[in-house]
Design a protein around this motif. Structure first.
Motif, PDB file in Angstrom:
ATOM      1  N   LEU A  66      21.077 -11.505  -3.223  1.00 15.22           N
ATOM      2  CA  LEU A  66      21.562 -10.525  -4.194  1.00 15.22           C
ATOM      3  C   LEU A  66      20.615  -9.332  -4.141  1.00 15.22           C
ATOM      4  N   ARG A  67      21.118  -8.252  -3.600  1.00 11.72           N
ATOM      5  CA  ARG A  67      20.310  -7.042  -3.538  1.00 11.72           C
ATOM      6  C   ARG A  67      20.735  -6.117  -4.665  1.00 11.72           C
ATOM      7  N   MET A  68      19.781  -5.709  -5.463  1.00 16.41           N
ATOM      8  CA  MET A  68      20.048  -4.820  -6.590  1.00 16.41           C
ATOM      9  C   MET A  68      19.251  -3.541  -6.419  1.00 16.41           C
ATOM     10  N   ASN A  69      19.955  -2.438  -6.454  1.00 14.07           N
ATOM     11  CA  ASN A  69      19.336  -1.119  -6.341  1.00 14.07           C
ATOM     12  C   ASN A  69      19.391  -0.409  -7.695  1.00 14.07           C
ATOM     13  N   SER A  70      18.630   0.652  -7.783  1.00 15.75           N
ATOM     14  CA  SER A  70      18.636   1.491  -8.990  1.00 15.75           C
ATOM     15  C   SER A  70      18.539   0.647 -10.263  1.00 15.75           C
ATOM     16  N   ALA A  75      11.901   1.076 -13.141  1.00 12.16           N
ATOM     17  CA  ALA A  75      13.273   1.564 -13.147  1.00 12.16           C
ATOM     18  C   ALA A  75      13.529   2.426 -11.910  1.00 12.16           C
ATOM     19  N   GLY A  76      14.691   2.195 -11.300  1.00 12.23           N
ATOM     20  CA  GLY A  76      15.050   2.935 -10.097  1.00 12.23           C
ATOM     21  C   GLY A  76      14.725   2.212  -8.808  1.00 12.23           C
ATOM     22  N   GLU A  77      13.895   1.198  -8.907  1.00  9.60           N
ATOM     23  CA  GLU A  77      13.515   0.451  -7.707  1.00  9.60           C
ATOM     24  C   GLU A  77      14.550  -0.616  -7.363  1.00  9.60           C
ATOM     25  N   SER A  78      14.324  -1.273  -6.224  1.00 17.10           N
ATOM     26  CA  SER A  78      15.257  -2.289  -5.734  1.00 17.10           C
ATOM     27  C   SER A  78      14.584  -3.647  -5.680  1.00 17.10           C
TER      28      SER A  78
END
Length: 127
Positions: free
Chosen positions: A81-85, A14-17
């Motif tokens: 698709l870049r997903m953060n947090s 959790a919190g990673e990208s």
């Protein structure tokens, strides 16, 4: 026949990208709107993000706004698709899909509009 291949999924905390890729095998890549959808365990398919064929019109699901970026590289026929947090509730199998754009009015978020689908890539977010 248009084929889509997703890659980049995996296990993160959790919190990673994470950056997912969707390569579309077609000579007319620039004519397709490409969307991302996901389906978590025991859940229905859910819209994530869409980028139009012109690359300028982009739509995100409310749950992804502010921590997700979708982009496309025409030379590589690839959508990213870049997903953060990332959150545990983002755990799902992520699918990309392509919809032929010319002559059509697309919402971009309705999975029924999309003509071709990839096999998906799994994303697991641990807490």
């Amino acid at each position: 026949q248009v084929q889509l291949v997703e890659s980049g999924g995996g296990l993160v905390q959790a919190g990673e990208s994470l950056v997912l890729s969707c390569t579309v095998s077609t000579s007319t890549f620039s004519a397709y709107t490409v969307g991302w959808f996901r389906q978590g365990p025991g859940k229905e398919r859910e819209f994530v993000a869409t980028i139009a064929s012109n690359g300028r019109s982009i739509l995100y699901a409310d749950s992804m706004k502010g921590r997700t970026t979708v982009s496309r590289d025409t030379r590589k026929s690839t959508v990213y698709l870049r997903m953060n947090s990332l959150r545990p509730e983002d755990t799902a199998r992520y699918y990309c899909a392509a919809a032929w754009q010319p002559g059509r009015s697309l919402s971009g978020s309705d999975y029924k509009e999309f003509d071709y689908w990839g096999q998906g890539t799994p994303v697991t977010v641990s807490s």
